[in-house]
Design a protein around this motif. Structure first.
Motif: not given
Length: 237
Positions: A13-34
């Motif tokens: 529910d925290d937008n900033l934390i969520s965006k941090r995790y999206q960024m972390i996932l985006s750094k790895d081609p094996q992980l896809e944010f859906v």
């Protein structure tokens, strides 16, 4: 053969934390944010819609237990989804409850990015790669539960050794009646009650009534006895 792409849903529910995790996932081609949900209810809906491989699930969403409820609902209908719990302040019982519901891993939100990515991949493979402090909490909770179970069984066994009169006296003591009140209610002399209490203490291996009462209340035995009154195989006098 190339590694499969792991679809990840974020429930936070925290937008900033969520965006941090999206960024972390985006750094790895094996992980896809859906997708991202901001509540347990929305997380359940998006899980059904996107069928992610892994969900990063915050525990405290619309309330302190929302993440646990969502985890229970999702795994009841989509047991193949792996859920990694997220929190900023973990307690032993909450950690244990999350794994009891079927969560695969448990992360503190401030963990380094690489540990988060590793945890997602481990969860996908069904490997619970626990951080040392989380593993310690689970160990302590298992120990606490085992201790309580042993204590519960022991005290129930002692209760079955009480005579009907002793059980009646103990019931009144648990209800906070004084010795004088118990004597009047049972029409006995103080010396008789003293002897009965002495027998009770001896069987529980305690030196005071307060100790016996405290142990039984901690184990919720008065409530259990109230629900199952008369079910104990008591000895006869």
């Amino acid at each position: 053969m190339s590694e499969p792409v792991i679809k990840v849903l974020i429930v936070e529910d925290d937008n900033l934390i969520s965006k941090r995790y999206q960024m972390i996932l985006s750094k790895d081609p094996q992980l896809e944010f859906v997708g991202r949900a901001a509540s347990g209810y929305e997380g359940t809906m998006l899980a059904a819609l996107h069928r992610p491989d892994v969900i990063l699930m915050d525990i405290e969403l619309e309330d302190k237990q929302a993440g646990l409820r969502a985890t229970s609902e999702i795994l009841a209908y989509m047991p193949d989804i792996k859920i990694v719990m997220l929190t900023v302040c973990e307690t032993d019982d909450t950690v244990f409850r999350a794994f009891e519901l079927g969560a695969t891993n448990y992360l503190l939100k401030n963990m380094p990015a690489e540990e988060i990515r590793t945890a997602v991949k481990d969860a996908y493979r069904g490997v619970p790669s626990l951080h040392a402090n989380i593993a310690g909490k689970i160990t302590r909770e298992f120990k606490r539960i085992k201790t309580n179970e042993d204590s519960l069984l022991r005290n129930f066994h002692i209760l079955t050794q009480l005579t009907p009169t002793e059980l009646e006296v103990l019931d009144l003591l648990l209800k906070d009646y004084s010795r004088q009140e118990i004597c009047r209610m049972r029409h006995v002399e103080p010396s008789t009650l003293k002897s009965q209490i002495h027998s009770i203490l001896k069987k529980f291996e305690k030196i005071s009534v307060q100790e016996v009462v405290a142990v039984l209340r901690e184990l919720h035995i008065p409530e259990i006895l109230a629900q199952r009154k008369g079910s104990l195989p008591l000895r006869t006098e």
